[in-house]
Design an enzyme around this catalytic site. Structure first.
Site, PDB file in Angstrom:
ATOM      1  N   LYS A 282       0.841  -1.204   0.000  1.00 38.05           N
ATOM      2  CA  LYS A 282       0.000   0.000   0.000  1.00 38.05           C
ATOM      3  C   LYS A 282       0.874   1.251   0.000  1.00 38.05           C
ATOM      4  CE  LYS A 282      -3.870   1.781   2.387  1.00 38.05           C
ATOM      5  NZ  LYS A 282      -4.413   1.984   3.694  1.00 38.05           N
ATOM      6  N   SER A 284       0.650   4.375   1.105  1.00 33.49           N
ATOM      7  CA  SER A 284       0.926   5.222   2.268  1.00 33.49           C
ATOM      8  C   SER A 284       1.674   4.483   3.377  1.00 33.49           C
ATOM      9  CB  SER A 284      -0.374   5.790   2.804  1.00 33.49           C
ATOM     10  OG  SER A 284      -1.297   4.758   2.940  1.00 33.49           O
ATOM     11  N   LYS A 285       1.647   3.150   3.337  1.00 38.12           N
ATOM     12  CA  LYS A 285       2.243   2.417   4.455  1.00 38.12           C
ATOM     13  C   LYS A 285       3.774   2.432   4.428  1.00 38.12           C
ATOM     14  CE  LYS A 285      -1.092   0.227   6.881  1.00 38.12           C
ATOM     15  NZ  LYS A 285      -1.925  -0.829   6.320  1.00 38.12           N
ATOM     16  N   ARG A 286       4.331   2.116   3.283  1.00 37.72           N
ATOM     17  CA  ARG A 286       5.774   1.917   3.264  1.00 37.72           C
ATOM     18  C   ARG A 286       6.547   3.116   2.725  1.00 37.72           C
ATOM     19  NH1 ARG A 286       6.687  -3.710   1.613  1.00 37.72           N
ATOM     20  NH2 ARG A 286       8.739  -2.947   1.000  1.00 37.72           N
TER      21      ARG A 286
END
Ligand code: GLU
Length: 521
Positions: A282, A284-286
Site C-alpha cells: 500500500k 501510504s504504508k511503506r
C-alpha cells in the site's frame, strides 16, 4: 432539524412520497449534459500521490470533454481534520498544474464547496427520506452498539447494526423523541439494489442489505456521514461522472439506493484501480515521502510526476514517457482504464524529471524561468561564499543550463557539491597537481596558450581536439592524467562533467585565473 423531525414524524409518520417534485425545486442538473467531475478529498491529511492520481484523472477527463473539474472538501468528520490540509490540497493542485475550475478558494456556481457549510442540504435530504419512510431515527445508545459489535466479534462475525430501531412503532418513536430530540438517522437499506455498469469495472451489483446493517446517514450532531453527503452533493453539484478510487466501489450500492429513494438520477461511475508501490504494497504504508510538498521542495517538476503517475496507470493506447499535460488530455481514453492496480516505481522519477527538464530548457521562456530559479538556488546554497557575482549573470546561468541539459535530473543537482566549482573557486594546491604528473608546468602553459590561441573559439569539439594533441605531444604522460590535472585545477574534484565542457562553461578568463592561482600557491 430536531424540531422539524418531531413535527414531521408526529404529523405524517412515514409517507412514502416520491421526492421527484421536491427535487425539481432544488434545481439539480442530471447527467447527460455537461461533463462535471469532482475530486472530493477529506482534509484529514496533506495531498499525496494517491490523491493526486485521482485528481489528475478527473482533471484530464474534464478537459478532454470540455467539462468542469470541481474540488469539494469532505470535512464532515470534524474530529479528523488536520490544520492546513485544506489549504495544502488547493495549493498542491495549483502547483501540479491541475487547478480546479470550482473550489472553496475559487468559488463557483455550485458552492459552497466545503461540506461543513452545506449542512442544511443534508438535513433537507434526511428529512425527505424520513418523510417517505426510507430513513428512521435511531435511539440506540453507543453502549448498545458497542455491545453488538463485541458480540459479533466473539462469534467471528462481521459487526453490523441489527436494524432494531427500524421496527419501532410510531408511538414508540414519538415517546423516544420527547426524551431524545436529536437522534441519529439511519437509511433503510433496500434489498433491491440496482445493478450498474461501472465504466472501468463493468457490471456490478452488491447486495449490501444482506451484509450490512442500516447505515447512519445523519449523526445526532447534525453532521451527515460520507454516504449521504456524497450523494447529496454529487446531485446538487450536477456531477455527471464520479471518478474515484476503487475502494469506493462497494459503497456505490448504498449510493444508488439513496439516489433511488430520493428520486434522483445517479451520475456515471468509473472506479480507478488502486495505486500501489512497485512491490504491490500500500502506497501510504511503506513510502514515507509520498506527499506532494516533498516532491515540490525536492525540485521535481509537476509534469514529471503527472507523467509518471499516468505512465504506470492505464487509459492510454501507448505507454510512452515524457508526455505533457496537454498530450495526456489529448490521448486519454477512459475506456482504456483497466482494473489492474497501478504499480508506481518512484525510482524512475529522476529519469522522468530529466526528460521534462530538457523540454523546459528547449523553450526560451521556460529556460529563462529556470535561470531565475537557478540563480535563487545558487544564492541560497552558496550565498556568502560567492567570490564573483558574475556567476549570477543571465548569460552564465544560461550557458550552464544549456551545457548540462540532459545530464541532470533536477535543477537542484547544479548546486550539489559536484557542481560547486561552477559557482565558487576551489582551493587547490600546486602539490595536488604535482601528485598527478611531473609535467604540471608544461601542461598548464599549453592550456593557458590554448585560451589565448588566435582564432580558437572555445567549443567543446575544438577543445577536445587541442587537448588530444597536447596529450600526444607528451608521450611520457597518459592522456587521462592530462585530463585529471586540468579537472583538479579547475574544480578540485576527481569527477564531474567532461573537461572540455568545464572549460567552456567557466569561460577563458576564469579558467586562466584558476590555473594561475594554483600555480602560484
Ligand atoms: N472523501 C472521500 C475520500 O476521502 C471521497 C470519496 C469519493 O470520491 O466519493 O476519498
Amino acid at each position: 432539524m430536531a424540531l422539524f423531525l418531531r413535527r414531521c414524524w408526529l404529523a405524517h409518520g412515514p409517507s412514502g412520497r416520491s421526492l421527484r417534485r421536491r427535487e425539481a425545486s432544488l434545481g439539480a442538473a442530471g447527467p447527460g449534459t455537461a461533463v462535471r467531475v469532482r475530486f472530493a478529498p477529506s482534509p484529514t491529511g496533506f495531498l499525496h500521490l494517491g490523491g493526486l492520481r485521482t485528481a489528475l484523472y478527473n482533471y484530464i477527463f474534464a478537459k478532454k470533454h470540455g467539462g468542469s473539474f470541481i474540488l469539494r472538501l469532505e470535512d464532515t468528520d470534524q474530529t479528523r481534520l488536520v490544520p492546513g490540509a485544506a489549504e495544502n490540497i488547493e495549493d498542491m493542485l495549483e502547483w501540479a498544474g491541475i487547478p480546479p475550475d470550482e473550489s472553496p478558494r475559487r468559488g463557483g456556481p455550485a458552492g459552497p464547496y466545503q461540506q461543513s457549510q452545506r449542512l442544511e442540504l443534508y438535513a433537507q435530504a434526511a428529512e425527505a427520506l424520513l418523510q417517505m419512510g426510507a430513513a428512521y431515527p435511531c435511539f440506540c445508545s453507543p453502549q448498545r452498539l458497542e455491545l453488538l459489535k463485541k458480540e459479533a466479534l466473539r462469534n467471528h462475525q462481521t459487526p453490523r447494526y441489527d436494524n432494531r430501531c427500524r421496527h419501532l412503532s410510531q408511538k414508540q418513536v414519538a415517546q423516544k423523541l420527547a426524551q431524545e430530540p436529536t437522534p441519529a438517522i439511519r437509511f433503510r437499506l433496500d434489498k433491491d439494489v440496482p445493478a450498474f455498469q461501472d465504466l472501468v469495472y463493468g457490471w456490478n451489483r452488491h447486495e449490501v442489505a444482506s451484509v450490512e446493517g442500516d447505515p447512519v446517514i445523519l449523526k445526532s450532531d447534525g453532521f451527515p456521514t460520507y454516504h449521504l453527503a456524497c450523494v447529496v452533493d454529487d446531485h446538487h453539484m450536477g456531477i455527471s461522472h464520479v471518478l474515484r478510487g476503487s475502494e469506493w466501489l462497494v459503497s456505490t450500492a448504498k449510493h444508488l439506493l439513496l439516489y433511488q429513494a430520493l428520486g434522483w438520477q445517479p451520475p456515471h461511475f468509473a472506479h480507478l484501480p488502486l495505486l500501489l508501490n512497485k512491490d504491490g504494497s500500500k502506497l501510504s504504508k511503506r513510502q514515507g515521502d509520498i506527499f506532494l510538498e516533498h516532491f515540490a521542495s525536492a525540485g521535481f517538476l509537476p509534469a514529471a510526476l503527472l507523467d509518471l503517475i499516468t505512465n504506470c496507470g492505464s487509459g492510454f493506447a501507448e505507454n510512452q514517457m515524457g508526455r505533457t499535460l496537454p498530450e495526456l488530455v489529448a490521448q486519454f481514453d477512459l475506456s482504456r482504464v483497466i482494473c489492474h492496480s497501478a504499480l508506481l516505481d518512484l525510482e524512475k522519477l529522476p529519469e522522468f524529471n530529466r526528460l521534462h527538464l530538457c523540454r523546459l530548457v528547449d523553450s526560451k521562456p521556460q529556460r529563462h524561468q529556470l535561470m531565475g530559479k537557478l540563480r535563487a538556488l545558487v544564492e541560497e546554497v552558496f550565498g556568502s561564499q560567492l567570490q564573483d557575482r558574475a556567476v549570477l549573470e543571465p548569460a552564465y546561468l544560461e550557458r550552464v543550463i544549456l551545457l548540462r541539459q540532459g545530464h541532470i535530473g533536477r535543477l537542484q543537482d547544479l548546486v550539489s557539491p559536484v557542481y560547486a566549482y561552477l559557482w565558487t573557486r576551489p582551493a587547490v594546491e600546486r602539490a595536488q597537481l604535482d601528485a598527478i604528473t611531473e609535467e604540471v608546468d608544461m601542461i598548464t602553459q599549453r592550456v593557458l596558450g590554448l585560451l589565448d590561441g588566435a582564432g580558437l573559439s572555445l567549443t567543446q569539439d575544438s577543445l577536445n581536439r587541442e587537448l588530444r594533441k597536447l596529450s600526444a605531444d607528451l608521450p611520457g604522460t597518459k592522456p587521462s592524467h592530462v585530463m585529471k590535472l586540468i579537472r583538479v585545477a579547475l574544480s578540485g574534484q576527481l569527477q564531474g562533467p567532461p573537461v572540455a565542457e568545464m572549460i567552456v562553461s567557466l569561460g577563458p578568463q576564469e579558467v586562466r585565473a584558476r590555473i594561475q592561482q594554483v600555480l602560484s600557491s
